[in-house]
Design a protein around this motif. Structure first.
Motif, PDB file in Angstrom:
ATOM      1  N   LEU A  36      -4.808   4.577 -11.341  1.00  0.00           N
ATOM      2  CA  LEU A  36      -4.802   3.127 -11.142  1.00  0.00           C
ATOM      3  C   LEU A  36      -3.978   2.726  -9.918  1.00  0.00           C
ATOM      4  O   LEU A  36      -4.354   1.805  -9.183  1.00  0.00           O
ATOM      5  CB  LEU A  36      -4.264   2.432 -12.395  1.00  0.00           C
ATOM      6  N   TRP A  37      -2.856   3.402  -9.690  1.00  0.00           N
ATOM      7  CA  TRP A  37      -2.091   3.127  -8.475  1.00  0.00           C
ATOM      8  C   TRP A  37      -2.868   3.534  -7.233  1.00  0.00           C
ATOM      9  O   TRP A  37      -2.724   2.926  -6.162  1.00  0.00           O
ATOM     10  CB  TRP A  37      -0.742   3.853  -8.514  1.00  0.00           C
ATOM     11  N   LEU A  38      -3.708   4.566  -7.366  1.00  0.00           N
ATOM     12  CA  LEU A  38      -4.570   4.951  -6.253  1.00  0.00           C
ATOM     13  C   LEU A  38      -5.567   3.843  -5.929  1.00  0.00           C
ATOM     14  O   LEU A  38      -5.897   3.621  -4.750  1.00  0.00           O
ATOM     15  CB  LEU A  38      -5.304   6.245  -6.591  1.00  0.00           C
ATOM     16  N   VAL A  39      -6.040   3.128  -6.954  1.00  0.00           N
ATOM     17  CA  VAL A  39      -6.916   1.981  -6.716  1.00  0.00           C
ATOM     18  C   VAL A  39      -6.198   0.927  -5.880  1.00  0.00           C
ATOM     19  O   VAL A  39      -6.752   0.362  -4.930  1.00  0.00           O
ATOM     20  CB  VAL A  39      -7.384   1.385  -8.055  1.00  0.00           C
ATOM     21  N   VAL A  40      -4.933   0.665  -6.210  1.00  0.00           N
ATOM     22  CA  VAL A  40      -4.157  -0.323  -5.451  1.00  0.00           C
ATOM     23  C   VAL A  40      -3.969   0.125  -4.009  1.00  0.00           C
ATOM     24  O   VAL A  40      -4.107  -0.673  -3.063  1.00  0.00           O
ATOM     25  CB  VAL A  40      -2.794  -0.563  -6.130  1.00  0.00           C
ATOM     26  N   ALA A  41      -3.662   1.408  -3.813  1.00  0.00           N
ATOM     27  CA  ALA A  41      -3.450   1.918  -2.452  1.00  0.00           C
ATOM     28  C   ALA A  41      -4.726   1.835  -1.616  1.00  0.00           C
ATOM     29  O   ALA A  41      -4.706   1.367  -0.465  1.00  0.00           O
ATOM     30  CB  ALA A  41      -2.941   3.356  -2.509  1.00  0.00           C
ATOM     31  N   LEU A  42      -5.850   2.257  -2.183  1.00  0.00           N
ATOM     32  CA  LEU A  42      -7.107   2.207  -1.438  1.00  0.00           C
ATOM     33  C   LEU A  42      -7.563   0.769  -1.213  1.00  0.00           C
ATOM     34  O   LEU A  42      -8.129   0.448  -0.166  1.00  0.00           O
ATOM     35  CB  LEU A  42      -8.182   2.997  -2.195  1.00  0.00           C
ATOM     36  N   GLY A  43      -7.319  -0.106  -2.197  1.00  0.00           N
ATOM     37  CA  GLY A  43      -7.635  -1.523  -1.990  1.00  0.00           C
ATOM     38  C   GLY A  43      -6.782  -2.150  -0.898  1.00  0.00           C
ATOM     39  O   GLY A  43      -7.267  -2.985  -0.133  1.00  0.00           O
ATOM     40  N   GLY A  44      -5.520  -1.745  -0.821  1.00  0.00           N
ATOM     41  CA  GLY A  44      -4.666  -2.251   0.265  1.00  0.00           C
ATOM     42  C   GLY A  44      -5.156  -1.816   1.625  1.00  0.00           C
ATOM     43  O   GLY A  44      -5.103  -2.583   2.599  1.00  0.00           O
ATOM     44  N   ILE A  45      -5.658  -0.591   1.728  1.00  0.00           N
ATOM     45  CA  ILE A  45      -6.220  -0.141   3.002  1.00  0.00           C
ATOM     46  C   ILE A  45      -7.449  -0.968   3.364  1.00  0.00           C
ATOM     47  O   ILE A  45      -7.661  -1.310   4.540  1.00  0.00           O
ATOM     48  CB  ILE A  45      -6.563   1.359   2.908  1.00  0.00           C
ATOM     49  N   ALA A  46      -8.264  -1.313   2.371  1.00  0.00           N
ATOM     50  CA  ALA A  46      -9.429  -2.160   2.637  1.00  0.00           C
ATOM     51  C   ALA A  46      -9.001  -3.527   3.146  1.00  0.00           C
ATOM     52  O   ALA A  46      -9.627  -4.090   4.054  1.00  0.00           O
ATOM     53  CB  ALA A  46     -10.274  -2.290   1.371  1.00  0.00           C
ATOM     54  N   THR A  64       0.833  -1.210   0.000  1.00  0.00           N
ATOM     55  CA  THR A  64       0.000   0.000   0.000  1.00  0.00           C
ATOM     56  C   THR A  64       0.863   1.253   0.000  1.00  0.00           C
ATOM     57  O   THR A  64       0.579   2.225  -0.724  1.00  0.00           O
ATOM     58  CB  THR A  64      -0.924  -0.011   1.222  1.00  0.00           C
ATOM     59  N   PHE A  65       1.918   1.239   0.793  1.00  0.00           N
ATOM     60  CA  PHE A  65       2.817   2.402   0.844  1.00  0.00           C
ATOM     61  C   PHE A  65       3.506   2.614  -0.504  1.00  0.00           C
ATOM     62  O   PHE A  65       3.630   3.744  -0.988  1.00  0.00           O
ATOM     63  CB  PHE A  65       3.855   2.215   1.947  1.00  0.00           C
ATOM     64  N   GLY A  66       3.964   1.519  -1.121  1.00  0.00           N
ATOM     65  CA  GLY A  66       4.589   1.643  -2.436  1.00  0.00           C
ATOM     66  C   GLY A  66       3.628   2.173  -3.483  1.00  0.00           C
ATOM     67  O   GLY A  66       4.001   3.025  -4.312  1.00  0.00           O
ATOM     68  N   ALA A  67       2.374   1.700  -3.464  1.00  0.00           N
ATOM     69  CA  ALA A  67       1.376   2.196  -4.413  1.00  0.00           C
ATOM     70  C   ALA A  67       1.075   3.673  -4.176  1.00  0.00           C
ATOM     71  O   ALA A  67       0.886   4.444  -5.127  1.00  0.00           O
ATOM     72  CB  ALA A  67       0.096   1.372  -4.301  1.00  0.00           C
ATOM     73  N   ALA A  68       1.040   4.091  -2.909  1.00  0.00           N
ATOM     74  CA  ALA A  68       0.797   5.509  -2.609  1.00  0.00           C
ATOM     75  C   ALA A  68       1.939   6.387  -3.108  1.00  0.00           C
ATOM     76  O   ALA A  68       1.708   7.481  -3.642  1.00  0.00           O
ATOM     77  CB  ALA A  68       0.608   5.690  -1.104  1.00  0.00           C
ATOM     78  N   VAL A  69       3.181   5.913  -2.951  1.00  0.00           N
ATOM     79  CA  VAL A  69       4.323   6.686  -3.454  1.00  0.00           C
ATOM     80  C   VAL A  69       4.279   6.787  -4.974  1.00  0.00           C
ATOM     81  O   VAL A  69       4.512   7.861  -5.552  1.00  0.00           O
ATOM     82  CB  VAL A  69       5.641   6.036  -2.983  1.00  0.00           C
TER      83      VAL A  69
END
Length: 199
Positions: free
Chosen positions: A50-60, A32-37
């Motif tokens: 699309l990377w924001l989708v990965v970051a928000l999905g990781g938080i879920a 999640t941290f890597g996707a946010a960066v």
């Protein structure tokens, strides 16, 4: 009493003996941290969404690991299913460049980095201070319920929730207005294509 009589003591896991759930939590947090960066450093706007989708999905997924299923599904439905879709629609309506965009960087990298580190440090201090001696039993039943979480969300946080919805609606309307502006400086829709057809 029965545990004491039989000689068995409850097992307390520490930082040196993490459980499988804690290891999974750290791995998902790293992704999640890597996707946010990558979201804030990539030069391509579509890739950022699309990377924001990965970051928000990781938080879920983190919420699921913390046995907060209701908050996890709210995260997926509202943020991944609504906010990111709104961003993609905005990019498509405003005809944003698909490839690398040199204008995506504002030149304030160091100021943004300082603000991000200050915000992260503040949030980390608040969380550690609030839950310093609290341990979540990942193997036991969930501590919260849908009724309690929904009541808190729509009783104490209903105003920020509605303000966010109005803000997203304003962003979508702004994207539609910008997309309807043709080549004419006056902003009249449909003038540029009509001029091309007459030529």
């Amino acid at each position: 009493m029965m545990l004491l009589a039989s000689g068995h003591h409850p097992v307390h896991h520490g930082f040196l003996s993490p459980t499988g759930g804690e290891i999974a939590f750290l791995l998902v947090a790293a992704v999640t941290f890597g996707a946010a960066v990558l979201t804030v450093t990539t030069k391509q706007l579509v890739h950022a969404a699309l990377w924001l989708v990965v970051a928000l999905g990781g938080i879920a997924v983190e919420y699921l690991l913390l046995t907060a299923e209701f908050i996890a599904w709210v995260q997926v439905l509202i943020y991944v299913g609504s906010v990111v879709v709104l961003l993609l629609f905005g990019l498509m309506l405003t005809k944003a460049p698909i490839g690398r965009s040199p204008d995506a960087d504002s030149g304030n990298k160091w100021a943004a980095l300082v603000v991000a580190l200050a915000a992260a440090g503040s949030l980390l201090w608040v969380v550690v201070d609030a839950f310093r001696t609290t341990w979540i039993n990942l193997d036991g039943p969930g501590q919260g319920s849908t009724k309690v979480s929904g009541s808190i969300l729509f009783r104490h946080w209903v105003l920020p929730f509605e303000a966010l919805s109005v803000l997203l609606l304003a962003a979508l309307v702004g994207a539609i207005v910008m997309s309807r502006k043709g080549g004419d400086p006056s902003g009249a829709p449909g003038d540029a294509p009509r001029d091309k057809e007459q030529r």
